[in-house]
Write a protein that holds these residues in place. Sequence first.
Motif, PDB file in Angstrom:
ATOM      1  N   ARG A 121      42.854  12.463 -20.858  1.00 27.34           N
ATOM      2  CA  ARG A 121      43.304  13.829 -21.308  1.00 27.34           C
ATOM      3  C   ARG A 121      44.192  14.033 -22.491  1.00 27.34           C
ATOM      4  O   ARG A 121      43.897  14.497 -23.586  1.00 27.34           O
ATOM      5  CB  ARG A 121      43.924  14.895 -20.476  1.00 27.34           C
ATOM      6  N   TYR A 122      45.256  12.975 -22.359  1.00 27.20           N
ATOM      7  CA  TYR A 122      46.235  12.984 -23.682  1.00 27.20           C
ATOM      8  C   TYR A 122      45.316  12.403 -25.002  1.00 27.20           C
ATOM      9  O   TYR A 122      45.697  12.733 -25.800  1.00 27.20           O
ATOM     10  CB  TYR A 122      47.275  11.948 -23.495  1.00 27.20           C
ATOM     11  N   LEU A 123      44.499  11.437 -24.676  1.00 26.72           N
ATOM     12  CA  LEU A 123      43.666  10.785 -25.791  1.00 26.72           C
ATOM     13  C   LEU A 123      42.727  11.976 -26.475  1.00 26.72           C
ATOM     14  O   LEU A 123      42.788  11.819 -27.670  1.00 26.72           O
ATOM     15  CB  LEU A 123      42.813   9.732 -25.391  1.00 26.72           C
ATOM     16  N   ALA A 124      42.295  12.679 -25.723  1.00 30.83           N
ATOM     17  CA  ALA A 124      41.252  13.796 -26.245  1.00 30.83           C
ATOM     18  C   ALA A 124      42.337  14.804 -27.283  1.00 30.83           C
ATOM     19  O   ALA A 124      41.939  15.341 -28.017  1.00 30.83           O
ATOM     20  CB  ALA A 124      40.736  14.500 -25.115  1.00 30.83           C
ATOM     21  N   LEU A 125      43.485  15.191 -26.638  1.00 34.16           N
ATOM     22  CA  LEU A 125      44.477  15.701 -27.418  1.00 34.16           C
ATOM     23  C   LEU A 125      44.853  15.205 -28.608  1.00 34.16           C
ATOM     24  O   LEU A 125      44.719  15.759 -29.941  1.00 34.16           O
ATOM     25  CB  LEU A 125      45.565  16.034 -26.470  1.00 34.16           C
ATOM     26  N   ALA A 126      45.021  13.964 -28.693  1.00 34.94           N
ATOM     27  CA  ALA A 126      45.505  13.122 -29.947  1.00 34.94           C
ATOM     28  C   ALA A 126      44.311  12.967 -30.881  1.00 34.94           C
ATOM     29  O   ALA A 126      44.680  13.288 -32.053  1.00 34.94           O
ATOM     30  CB  ALA A 126      45.988  11.722 -29.716  1.00 34.94           C
ATOM     31  N   CYS A 131      46.057  12.670 -34.725  1.00 35.30           N
ATOM     32  CA  CYS A 131      46.954  11.883 -34.536  1.00 35.30           C
ATOM     33  C   CYS A 131      46.545  10.290 -33.946  1.00 35.30           C
ATOM     34  O   CYS A 131      45.575  10.127 -33.573  1.00 35.30           O
ATOM     35  CB  CYS A 131      48.187  12.104 -33.579  1.00 35.30           C
ATOM     36  N   ILE A 132      47.297   9.535 -34.373  1.00 35.59           N
ATOM     37  CA  ILE A 132      47.111   8.127 -33.962  1.00 35.59           C
ATOM     38  C   ILE A 132      47.607   7.936 -32.491  1.00 35.59           C
ATOM     39  O   ILE A 132      48.611   8.231 -32.140  1.00 35.59           O
ATOM     40  CB  ILE A 132      47.709   6.789 -34.601  1.00 35.59           C
ATOM     41  N   PRO A 133      46.627   7.492 -31.511  1.00 40.01           N
ATOM     42  CA  PRO A 133      46.973   7.398 -30.089  1.00 40.01           C
ATOM     43  C   PRO A 133      47.761   6.133 -29.834  1.00 40.01           C
ATOM     44  O   PRO A 133      47.136   5.053 -30.001  1.00 40.01           O
ATOM     45  CB  PRO A 133      45.841   7.766 -29.315  1.00 40.01           C
ATOM     46  N   LEU A 134      48.799   6.042 -29.173  1.00 37.22           N
ATOM     47  CA  LEU A 134      49.448   4.798 -28.828  1.00 37.22           C
ATOM     48  C   LEU A 134      49.991   4.990 -27.386  1.00 37.22           C
ATOM     49  O   LEU A 134      50.737   6.122 -27.070  1.00 37.22           O
ATOM     50  CB  LEU A 134      50.730   4.381 -29.731  1.00 37.22           C
ATOM     51  N   ILE A 135      49.359   4.174 -26.558  1.00 41.02           N
ATOM     52  CA  ILE A 135      49.862   4.228 -24.959  1.00 41.02           C
ATOM     53  C   ILE A 135      50.933   3.194 -24.899  1.00 41.02           C
ATOM     54  O   ILE A 135      50.746   1.947 -25.221  1.00 41.02           O
ATOM     55  CB  ILE A 135      48.585   3.893 -24.168  1.00 41.02           C
ATOM     56  N   ILE A 136      52.080   3.679 -24.505  1.00 47.54           N
ATOM     57  CA  ILE A 136      53.412   2.943 -24.100  1.00 47.54           C
ATOM     58  C   ILE A 136      53.636   2.768 -22.647  1.00 47.54           C
ATOM     59  O   ILE A 136      53.750   3.688 -21.997  1.00 47.54           O
ATOM     60  CB  ILE A 136      54.438   3.625 -24.792  1.00 47.54           C
ATOM     61  N   LEU A 137      53.245   1.605 -22.098  1.00 50.07           N
ATOM     62  CA  LEU A 137      53.654   1.298 -20.766  1.00 50.07           C
ATOM     63  C   LEU A 137      55.037   0.693 -20.431  1.00 50.07           C
ATOM     64  O   LEU A 137      55.366  -0.419 -20.895  1.00 50.07           O
ATOM     65  CB  LEU A 137      52.612   0.131 -20.357  1.00 50.07           C
ATOM     66  N   ALA A 258      35.454  12.271 -29.367  1.00 53.41           N
ATOM     67  CA  ALA A 258      35.611  10.921 -29.933  1.00 53.41           C
ATOM     68  C   ALA A 258      36.126   9.898 -28.676  1.00 53.41           C
ATOM     69  O   ALA A 258      36.071   8.741 -28.788  1.00 53.41           O
ATOM     70  CB  ALA A 258      36.942  11.159 -30.857  1.00 53.41           C
ATOM     71  N   VAL A 259      36.918  10.303 -27.615  1.00 52.01           N
ATOM     72  CA  VAL A 259      37.207   9.448 -26.665  1.00 52.01           C
ATOM     73  C   VAL A 259      35.945   9.102 -25.686  1.00 52.01           C
ATOM     74  O   VAL A 259      35.949   7.823 -25.348  1.00 52.01           O
ATOM     75  CB  VAL A 259      38.055  10.371 -25.655  1.00 52.01           C
ATOM     76  N   PHE A 260      34.973   9.983 -25.453  1.00 53.37           N
ATOM     77  CA  PHE A 260      33.633   9.481 -24.875  1.00 53.37           C
ATOM     78  C   PHE A 260      32.831   9.456 -25.803  1.00 53.37           C
ATOM     79  O   PHE A 260      31.455   9.905 -25.471  1.00 53.37           O
ATOM     80  CB  PHE A 260      33.502  10.496 -23.897  1.00 53.37           C
ATOM     81  N   ARG A 301      34.404  12.487 -14.913  1.00 54.16           N
ATOM     82  CA  ARG A 301      35.760  12.755 -15.872  1.00 54.16           C
ATOM     83  C   ARG A 301      35.436  13.394 -16.954  1.00 54.16           C
ATOM     84  O   ARG A 301      35.778  14.534 -17.475  1.00 54.16           O
ATOM     85  CB  ARG A 301      36.499  11.663 -16.000  1.00 54.16           C
ATOM     86  N   TRP A 302      34.315  13.002 -17.607  1.00 55.51           N
ATOM     87  CA  TRP A 302      33.703  13.567 -19.135  1.00 55.51           C
ATOM     88  C   TRP A 302      33.150  15.114 -18.690  1.00 55.51           C
ATOM     89  O   TRP A 302      33.613  15.871 -19.466  1.00 55.51           O
ATOM     90  CB  TRP A 302      32.640  12.686 -19.704  1.00 55.51           C
ATOM     91  N   GLN A 303      32.299  15.131 -17.815  1.00 53.37           N
ATOM     92  CA  GLN A 303      31.853  16.310 -17.346  1.00 53.37           C
ATOM     93  C   GLN A 303      32.885  17.415 -16.994  1.00 53.37           C
ATOM     94  O   GLN A 303      33.019  18.662 -17.380  1.00 53.37           O
ATOM     95  CB  GLN A 303      30.839  16.143 -16.250  1.00 53.37           C
ATOM     96  N   LYS A 304      33.903  16.809 -16.190  1.00 52.01           N
ATOM     97  CA  LYS A 304      35.008  17.808 -15.971  1.00 52.01           C
ATOM     98  C   LYS A 304      35.693  18.266 -16.945  1.00 52.01           C
ATOM     99  O   LYS A 304      36.050  19.532 -17.281  1.00 52.01           O
ATOM    100  CB  LYS A 304      35.796  17.036 -14.935  1.00 52.01           C
ATOM    101  N   LEU A 305      36.114  17.466 -18.146  1.00 49.94           N
ATOM    102  CA  LEU A 305      36.795  17.809 -19.354  1.00 49.94           C
ATOM    103  C   LEU A 305      36.137  18.831 -20.027  1.00 49.94           C
ATOM    104  O   LEU A 305      36.437  19.844 -20.625  1.00 49.94           O
ATOM    105  CB  LEU A 305      37.166  16.549 -20.080  1.00 49.94           C
ATOM    106  N   LYS A 306      34.847  18.569 -20.272  1.00 50.86           N
ATOM    107  CA  LYS A 306      33.735  19.394 -20.888  1.00 50.86           C
ATOM    108  C   LYS A 306      33.912  20.902 -20.462  1.00 50.86           C
ATOM    109  O   LYS A 306      34.062  21.724 -21.057  1.00 50.86           O
ATOM    110  CB  LYS A 306      32.462  18.803 -21.071  1.00 50.86           C
ATOM    111  N   ARG A 307      33.549  20.805 -19.092  1.00 50.52           N
ATOM    112  CA  ARG A 307      33.663  22.142 -18.449  1.00 50.52           C
ATOM    113  C   ARG A 307      34.879  23.205 -18.811  1.00 50.52           C
ATOM    114  O   ARG A 307      35.201  24.216 -18.888  1.00 50.52           O
ATOM    115  CB  ARG A 307      33.395  22.053 -16.985  1.00 50.52           C
ATOM    116  N   GLU A 308      36.150  22.088 -18.506  1.00 46.99           N
ATOM    117  CA  GLU A 308      37.532  22.706 -18.547  1.00 46.99           C
ATOM    118  C   GLU A 308      37.818  23.189 -20.037  1.00 46.99           C
ATOM    119  O   GLU A 308      38.172  24.477 -20.245  1.00 46.99           O
ATOM    120  CB  GLU A 308      38.516  21.871 -18.102  1.00 46.99           C
TER     121      GLU A 308
END
Length: 343
Positions: A121-126, A131-137, A258-260, A301-308
């Motif tokens: 979700r966050y990556l789709a928003l970025a 924006c450049i996506p950076l995952i900070i663990l 872009a994410v999928f 997950r892709w189908q769920k995000l597309k519908r939402e």
Amino acid sequence: MTDYTLKDLGWSPFFAAQTDPETLDFAARISTVARDRVTVLSPHGTLILRTPETTGDYAVGDWVLTTPDRGAVAERLERQTSLKRRAAGHDVSAQLIAANVETFGIVTSCNEDFNIARLERYLALAASAGCIPLIILTKSDLCDDPHSYAKQAERLSPLVAAVTLNATDPDELDTLAPWCRNGQTLVLAGSSGVGKSTLSNLLTGGDAATQGIREDDAKGRHTTTSRDLARTRFGGWLIDTPGMRSLPLADVADGIEAVFEDIETLAAACKFNDCAHETEPGCAIQAAVEAGDIDPNRLKRWQKLKREDAQNSEALHEARARHRSLHKTYRGAQSAKRDRDGR
């Protein structure tokens, strides 16, 4: 009082193209947004400005031009990037998160908070925001194999970079330097309890309150309650955000694509244009699932995000259309009243 040059504040040719020599001296960047005013940073110091419209139209990170007396906002410049989500709850509106951010830092931890669906979700928003996506663990010191989390994160999209660190160790903060130096802006977002406030404190020298997390589910309480633009120790800027319990998406179809990208490419090869990717003959996606090339959970997950996204985007567009209609009706009534009074 600290004065900054426009370059210090993140000024770029994109914004310069929207100004001229006469207005350049009135450029400023929003550092905080209050109910009826905004605070800005400028070469003339920190200023508090009145706004000509609701402050909901402004975001931390926006560039504005002030009035000649530097007491109010005269104009907001076009945004280079804009992070927004659908407002939580039943409110059908878009909520601005931050503006003119180069890097979207998605903070999660090497424990039960790590959630693939939420990260996507966050990556789709970025991606939609540009924006450049950076995952900070964070909490890498509490995990036997933190790099396994980083590998999982980077497999989500070719756009992603992932870093692991112990947010309480100042020596590890250099890991984030490439994304928040020399006027660059990094925004931090994620769930409560993952160490965002701790990271913010170390990066900026601030003293935002931090709270522990519950050991049974690795969840924490909100510690950041507002957004502001703060200078980092590396010469860039940081925007911390309150912990997000949910991230409703709207108007991010391009980000989901872009994410999928792998699934979207297969969808274009399906036999039927209206393929639902379930039981239709000639479905390229189902063929890839059967061949083991696509994880069926990723497909869901892709189908769920597309519908939402489709449902929320339609609701937002309808709400905007109603607002425009009401505004037009209101202006018409005002005009008619003026005509009657004039007679």
